[in-house]
Scaffold this motif. Structure first.
Motif, short mmCIF file in Angstrom:
data_model
loop_
_atom_site.label_atom_id
_atom_site.label_comp_id
_atom_site.label_asym_id
_atom_site.label_seq_id
_atom_site.Cartn_x
_atom_site.Cartn_y
_atom_site.Cartn_z
N GLY A 1 21.63 14.83 54.52
CA GLY A 1 22.61 13.88 55.04
C GLY A 1 23.49 13.29 53.95
O GLY A 1 24.69 13.10 54.14
N ILE A 2 22.90 13.01 52.79
CA ILE A 2 23.68 12.47 51.67
C ILE A 2 24.66 13.52 51.16
O ILE A 2 25.83 13.22 50.90
CB ILE A 2 22.74 12.00 50.54
CG1 ILE A 2 21.90 10.81 51.02
CG2 ILE A 2 23.55 11.63 49.31
CD1 ILE A 2 20.86 10.36 50.00
N LEU A 3 24.19 14.77 51.03
CA LEU A 3 25.08 15.83 50.54
C LEU A 3 26.21 16.11 51.52
O LEU A 3 27.34 16.39 51.11
CB LEU A 3 24.27 17.11 50.28
CG LEU A 3 23.26 17.05 49.14
CD1 LEU A 3 22.57 18.40 48.97
CD2 LEU A 3 23.95 16.64 47.83
N ALA B 1 24.52 22.39 53.52
CA ALA B 1 24.29 23.10 54.77
C ALA B 1 22.84 23.55 54.89
O ALA B 1 22.24 23.48 55.97
CB ALA B 1 25.23 24.30 54.87
N THR B 2 22.26 24.01 53.79
CA THR B 2 20.87 24.49 53.81
C THR B 2 19.90 23.36 54.14
O THR B 2 19.04 23.48 55.02
CB THR B 2 20.51 25.12 52.46
OG1 THR B 2 21.40 26.20 52.18
CG2 THR B 2 19.07 25.64 52.48
N LEU B 3 20.03 22.25 53.42
CA LEU B 3 19.14 21.12 53.66
C LEU B 3 19.35 20.51 55.04
O LEU B 3 18.38 20.16 55.73
CB LEU B 3 19.35 20.05 52.58
CG LEU B 3 18.77 20.37 51.20
CD1 LEU B 3 19.25 19.35 50.17
CD2 LEU B 3 17.26 20.41 51.24
N ALA B 4 20.60 20.39 55.45
CA ALA B 4 20.90 19.83 56.77
C ALA B 4 20.30 20.71 57.87
O ALA B 4 19.77 20.20 58.87
CB ALA B 4 22.41 19.69 56.96
N GLY C 1 15.23 17.54 54.18
CA GLY C 1 16.44 18.14 54.73
C GLY C 1 17.30 17.13 55.43
O GLY C 1 18.53 17.08 55.23
N LEU C 2 16.70 16.28 56.25
CA LEU C 2 17.48 15.28 56.98
C LEU C 2 18.03 14.21 56.03
O LEU C 2 19.21 13.85 56.12
CB LEU C 2 16.62 14.62 58.05
CG LEU C 2 17.41 13.66 58.95
CD1 LEU C 2 18.21 14.43 59.99
CD2 LEU C 2 16.48 12.67 59.65
#
Length: 222
Positions: A150-152, A90-93, A145-146
């Motif tokens: 996205g992978i996470l 959630a943080t990276l996204a 982040g994207l």
């Protein structure tokens, strides 16, 4: 809840899952990609297709922003994933969906540079902009982040049973291919992997709402 309300929410979820990946892929396809990974080749590609450059920038801007809806739609339904995975996802996204769209405006400045200055001067200005030490503070979390987010997010979807293990593997493979062989073809192919992965989640969610067979009739009681 009425079937009309359920169908409306299902359609909204499908749209949220697909809008970002599709618009982002369209932006990648519209981008006039350079033949070499150098500033001069990049600026020359922009100058050769100014209208296409602007269209691509607009599509990428909205595509990256709409990816936030896709991320949110998955994370809201990924309660089965462990918190240790959902929190960094959630943080990276969030970083990618909120930061990266703003960086796309640079394409307009780069286009103005190459149209207003001799090629040597435009390249020098472009390289100088990349030399500022604080630029990575914005660029790295936006791009990471994207991509990593996205992978996470896909891993969260997999751990929650929303999609098979092929989805995070496909998204990761598309990312690796995009940067291992930098070209317009691989960038479009990499983005297309997200369309397939999020489309798989959309199909899974829609099929979960439709019973495979009508319920058996209950025997009449005396």
């Amino acid at each position: 809840m009425s079937s009309r309300t359920t169908d409306g929410r299902s359609a909204a979820t499908t749209a949220a899952l697909l809008a970002g990946p599709i618009v982002m892929t369209a932006g990648m396809a519209a981008t006039p990609w350079e033949s070499e990974n150098e500033i001069t080749a990049y600026q020359a590609a922009l100058a050769a297709s100014p209208d296409q450059t602007q269209i691509a920038a607009v599509l990428l801007f909205f595509g990256y922003a709409l990816m936030g809806l896709a991320f949110l739609s998955v994370l809201r339904r990924a309660g089965g994933a462990p918190r240790a995975l959902r929190i960094p996802a959630a943080t990276l996204a969030f970083c990618g969906a909120t930061m990266l769209p703003g960086l796309v405006v640079v394409d307009f400045y780069d286009l103005a540079l190459i149209q207003s200055l001799p090629a040597e001067q435009a390249a020098a200005v472009g390289e100088r902009a990349g030399d500022y030490g604080l630029q990575p503070v914005m660029q790295v979390p936006a791009v990471a982040g994207l991509l990593l987010g996205g992978i996470l997010v896909m891993l969260c979807a997999w751990r929650s049973g929303l999609v098979g293990g092929w989805a995070p593997a496909l998204v990761a493979a598309g990312l690796v291919a995009s940067f291992a062989v930098f070209s317009g073809v691989t960038m479009v192919a990499g983005a297309s992997c997200s369309v397939v992965a999020y489309g798989g989640i959309a199909l899974r969610l829609r099929s979960a709402r439709i019973p495979s067979s009508p319920p058996a009739a209950r025997p009449a009681t005396a």
